[in-house]
Design a protein around this motif. Structure first.
Motif, short mmCIF file in Angstrom:
data_model
loop_
_atom_site.label_atom_id
_atom_site.label_comp_id
_atom_site.label_asym_id
_atom_site.label_seq_id
_atom_site.Cartn_x
_atom_site.Cartn_y
_atom_site.Cartn_z
N ASN A 1 -0.01 -10.34 10.91
CA ASN A 1 -0.37 -11.75 10.94
C ASN A 1 -1.71 -11.90 10.28
OD1 ASN A 1 1.77 -13.04 12.19
ND2 ASN A 1 1.13 -12.23 14.17
N SER A 2 -1.76 -12.49 9.11
CA SER A 2 -3.06 -12.67 8.47
C SER A 2 -3.00 -13.94 7.64
CB SER A 2 -3.40 -11.47 7.59
OG SER A 2 -2.74 -11.59 6.35
N LYS A 3 -4.18 -14.32 7.11
CA LYS A 3 -4.22 -15.54 6.31
C LYS A 3 -3.87 -15.23 4.86
CE LYS A 3 -8.16 -17.48 8.69
NZ LYS A 3 -9.54 -17.67 8.29
N ASP A 4 -3.58 -13.97 4.59
CA ASP A 4 -3.31 -13.60 3.21
C ASP A 4 -2.05 -14.27 2.68
OD1 ASP A 4 -5.49 -11.98 2.98
OD2 ASP A 4 -4.47 -10.33 3.96
N SER A 5 -2.01 -14.33 1.32
CA SER A 5 -0.84 -14.99 0.77
C SER A 5 0.33 -14.04 0.61
CB SER A 5 -1.21 -15.67 -0.55
OG SER A 5 -2.11 -14.91 -1.28
N PHE A 6 0.05 -12.74 0.53
CA PHE A 6 1.15 -11.77 0.36
C PHE A 6 0.83 -10.50 1.13
CE2 PHE A 6 0.93 -14.30 -3.51
CZ PHE A 6 2.25 -14.75 -3.60
N TYR A 7 1.84 -9.62 1.18
CA TYR A 7 1.55 -8.29 1.74
C TYR A 7 2.23 -7.22 0.90
CZ TYR A 7 6.23 -7.40 3.64
OH TYR A 7 7.57 -7.14 3.77
N LEU A 8 1.66 -6.01 0.96
CA LEU A 8 2.32 -4.81 0.44
C LEU A 8 2.45 -3.87 1.63
CD1 LEU A 8 0.52 -4.29 -2.98
CD2 LEU A 8 2.94 -4.82 -2.63
N SER A 9 3.50 -3.05 1.65
CA SER A 9 3.78 -2.29 2.88
C SER A 9 2.76 -1.21 3.17
CB SER A 9 5.15 -1.63 2.81
OG SER A 9 6.12 -2.63 2.83
N ASP A 10 2.33 -0.47 2.15
CA ASP A 10 1.45 0.68 2.41
C ASP A 10 0.70 1.07 1.13
OD1 ASP A 10 3.31 2.02 0.82
OD2 ASP A 10 4.51 2.57 2.56
#
Ligand SMILES: O=P(O)(O)OC[C@H]1O[C@H](O[C@H]2O[C@H](CO)[C@@H](O)[C@H](O)[C@H]2O)[C@H](O)[C@@H](O)[C@@H]1O
Ligand SMILES: O=c1ccn([C@@H]2O[C@H](COP(=O)(O)OP(=O)(O)O)[C@@H](O)[C@H]2O)c(=O)[nH]1
Length: 737
Positions: free
Chosen positions: A706-715
């Protein structure tokens, strides 16, 4: 169905299909649906369900089509065909020879070898393929029990969108026992590919959560596990029975007449009933020893007490079960020899199964039921005994080591290992006043008639449906489309890339000194930093010396100690970001950090110029977290910044934060012409804080959270994939010039 919106099918997967199948002498197949607990539990569901499982025997190749047709058309079942070797090694070998004893706290009986483990994997893979072949987008899959613990993971690999629930019918042991298992990680990971995992009791759920923390280092909360990119919900669903079935059976003339017959045979006696599979978990030797003790301590019961013990044959091709049979028979013979007489046997021992009419009649005429399991997932006999009582209001004597004991508080609880206490409890039960028996019985009946099998089945499926939606919602940020970013990078005129270090560019490790950048990373950064259109920064909690050494000679900007020091890309000189800093806090706080380090084995304390960090990655995970919370409380009211990291807790002077350095670069004055910003890791500025920036900004967290970021990468490996692709573009651009 049970939930608005669920329009799919429920696919139930259990090792055995609830159907008995027989090839008649004329070559035709006959089949009969059995009436086990799971069948009753699922009959309450209005949804359309399909049952997938093994039929219990090897089916010849030529017969498979016909068997499949009969099971599908008559019973909504899909068979899984296993060779005799795989079936035997999977069921008798690994499931009943390894998991069963271990999960029932008998590690000494475990008989592990790689061959049976391979068959367990193979059987789970074959089951998964059968489900994958029929799975449709709206379906829910409900996997049952210890034979199928790898299935959720294997199925998920085949069908990434599958929505799977798992229920364990046997105990989940303490992590101290579970960790004996050589394939403990594989088993946990197998299960964790679900949306919902259910257990009979809170204790089993708690043990599972602890095993996840200790063995795979997963973050857990009381109702679930954060695993990879998901939240896996964990819940308690105590299974029940179908009381109406017993009420109806009791009313039949056949059963009524059998009740009269049996009551007459045992007139003037107190009858105790025992119904158990002949399994070492059922504590039959302990039960018989307690009967012997009863006769020693209360000789007046001689001639007035009988135990009717039905020992249902079970798993006779496993050695342990044969040994147990011999032991039980010897004990029965000895007690009958010592305390019986011509015409009187204190123990009526039946090594056979009984049909439901006989079972109901036996329950009904008994003054007490004695359940002495040394471990038992639930124990349905306890509930069946309660609903089969009419006038007698017989007493339930129940082992505290059964799952049932957690909900049946009207029972007389026993520790089957305490022979004296069990003998005493039998005497208490048989001499209990009518009022007390009635009161206890009513209490038990209220519970059992409310928490029925169908209540259990509906409750689980309803929760699974909800969990499958919540799992998607919990982390709503999308995954970064690496190729799309590469395209934008290619077209951009001036770019800024900023990375956190630990857990972003390099995976976390037990020893922070081992987290050196790889040569591949250094080479990529070398190319990128020599691209005149690209500026790179690393924002880290590491000290100046370490960062300078790791990235010396590269044209990149560095920020050390979470923003306390900064080095511009073209310079070798470090600058202290806030020049006059009061560091007197260090003297006061150092003893606190030392205190926690000394009292938390495996933890260590790192002192930097402006920052203290306490690392507890190598401490016991549960104790480490408790200590971290405690240390945090001590630091909370001080004018300092507390940094909660991944298995670290840090403290630094107030007023400095990790983005201090970046603010200088992109907030105070956006570099001229900048049209592409990529910020990866925990320590960056949110896009809303950027002043009037027209270009493209990507803020990316590593690991879905849960973050304010617009995207994520797994690792970090996905971060490296992105870095490598960007490096390729820059390299081509530089060569073209
Ligand atoms: O038939 P088996 O392969 O020998 O399996 C043994 C029994 O497994 C199941 O029992 C377990 O589940 C019960 C219901 O959740 C629970 O009350 C019990 O404590 C567990 O051991 C199954 O329900 C039985 O029919 C099998 O005989
Ligand atoms: O000859 C018998 C006697 C009993 N049962 C049933 O077997 C189940 C035993 O379930 P329990 O949870 O008590 O123990 P398990 O055998 O599953 O470990 C109960 O539903 C009993 O009615 C049976 O199938 N055949």
């Amino acid at each position: 169905m049970t939930e608005p919106g669920f329009s799919g099918r429920l696919i139930v997967v259990s090792n055995r299909l609830p159907v008995s199948l027989k090839k008649e002498p004329d070559g035709k197949w006959t089949s009969k649906m059995s009436s086990g607990g799971l069948v009753a539990a699922l009959s309450g569901l209005k949804s359309n369900f399909i049952w997938v499982g093994w039929i219990g025997a090897e089916i010849e190749e030529d017969d498979r089509e016909e068997v499949t047709r009969i099971l599908r058309d008559n019973h909504n079942c899909i068979p899984v065909f296993l060779s005799e070797k795989v079936a035997n090694d999977h069921y008798n070998g690994f499931s009943n020879g390894v998991l069963w004893p271990l999960f029932h706290y008998l590690p000494g009986d475990v008989d592990y070898d790689d061959d049976i483990w391979n068959s367990y994997v193979e059987a789970n893979t074959i089951f998964s393929q059968v489900v994958a072949d029929i799975l449709e987008p709206d379906d829910l899959v409900w996997v049952h029990d210890y034979h199928m613990m790898l299935m959720p993971e294997i199925l998920k690999q085949k069908c990434p969108d599958a929505r799977i629930g798992f229920f364990l019918h046997i105990p989940f042991p303490s992590s101290e026992i579970f960790r004996v298992l050589p394939c403990r990680k594989e088993i946990l990971m197998g299960m964790l590919n679900c949306c919902l995992i259910g257990f009979h009791t809170y204790d089993y759920a708690r043990h599972f959560l602890k095993a996840c923390t200790r063995i795979i280092g997963a973050e857990t909360v009381p109702n679930g596990v954060y695993f990879k990119d998901k939240f896996v919900q964990v819940g308690v669903f105590p299974v029940g029975i179908d009381p109406d079935k017993f009420f109806e059976t009791l009313q039949t003339p056949k059963v009524q007449s059998r009740i009269k017959e049996l009551s007459k045979s045992f007139e003037g006696m107190k009858v105790v009933i025992g119904i158990d599979r002949l399994d070492y978990i059922k504590g039959l030797p302990q039960k018989l020893q307690a009967i012997e003790k009863l006769f020693q301590n209360y000789p007046e019961w001689k001639g007035k007490f009988v135990l009717i013990q039905v020992a249902v044959p079970s798993r006779q091709d496993v050695d342990e079960y044969q040994k147990l049979k011999k032991e039980v028979e010897e004990l029965v013979g000895r007690i009958n020899g010592l305390y019986g007489s011509l015409g009187y046997s204190p123990i009526h021992y039946l090594f056979q199964s009984v049909d439901s009419d006989e079972l109901t009649a036996l329950y009904n005429i008994s003054d007490a039921a004695l359940i002495s399991s040394i471990r038992d997932g639930m124990n349905l006999v306890a509930q069946e005994y309660i609903v089969s009582q009419t006038d007698k209001k017989g007493v339930l004597i129940l082992s505290e080591f059964t799952g049932a004991s957690q909900s049946l508080s009207g029972a007389v609880m026993i520790n089957p290992w305490n022979t004296e206490e069990v003998a005493e409890s039998i005497n208490t039960a048989l001499t209990m006043s009518k009022e007390e028996r009635e009161e206890k019985h009513q209490m038990l009946l209220n519970y059992v008639t409310k928490h029925t099998a169908s209540h259990w089945g509906l409750g689980f499926v309803r929760e699974l449906y909800k969990a499958s939606h919540q799992a998607e919602k919990i982390f709503s940020i999308p995954k970064l489309d690496i190729d799309q970013v590469v395209e934008v990078y290619k077209k951009s005129k001036r770019r800024l890339l900023a990375f956190a270090y630990d857990g972003t560019l390099i995976p976390y490790s037990n020893l922070p000194t081992l987290c050196r950048p790889t040569q591949e990373l250094v080479d990529c950064f070398d190319v990128l930093s020599n691209d005149p259109k690209t500026d790179i920064y690393i924002l880290s909690g590491r000290d100046k010396k370490t960062l300078s050494e790791w990235f010396c000679g590269l044209n990149i900007g560095l920020s050390a100690e979470y923003g306390c020091f900064f080095k511009e890309p073209q310079s070798d000189d470090w600058e202290q970001v806030v020049p006059s800093m009061d560091l007197s806090w260090k003297e006061t706080i150092r003893p606190l950090f030392k205190y926690f380090t000394l009292r938390t084995p495996g933890s260590f304390f790192e002192e930097k110029e402006m920052l203290f960090t306490w690392h507890y990655r190598n401490a016991d995970p549960i104790f480490g977290s408790i200590q971290a919370r405690e240390l945090h409380l001590h630091l909370d009211n001080l004018p300092l910044d507390v940094i909660v990291g991944n298995k670290t807790l840090g403290v630094r002077s107030y007023n400095i934060n990790p983005t201090t350095s970046m603010r200088r670069v992109i907030q105070d004055s956006i570099p001229e012409g900048l049209d592409f910003i990529l910020l990866i890791g925990d320590t960056h500025i949110h896009p809303s804080e950027l002043p009037q920036f027209e270009g493209k900004v990507y803020t990316i967290s590593v690991g879905k959270k849960n973050s304010k970021d617009s995207f994520y990468l797994s690792d970090p490996s996905e971060v490296m994939e992105l870095v490598t692709k960007l490096e390729k573009i820059s390299s081509e651009e530089v060569q073209l010039k």
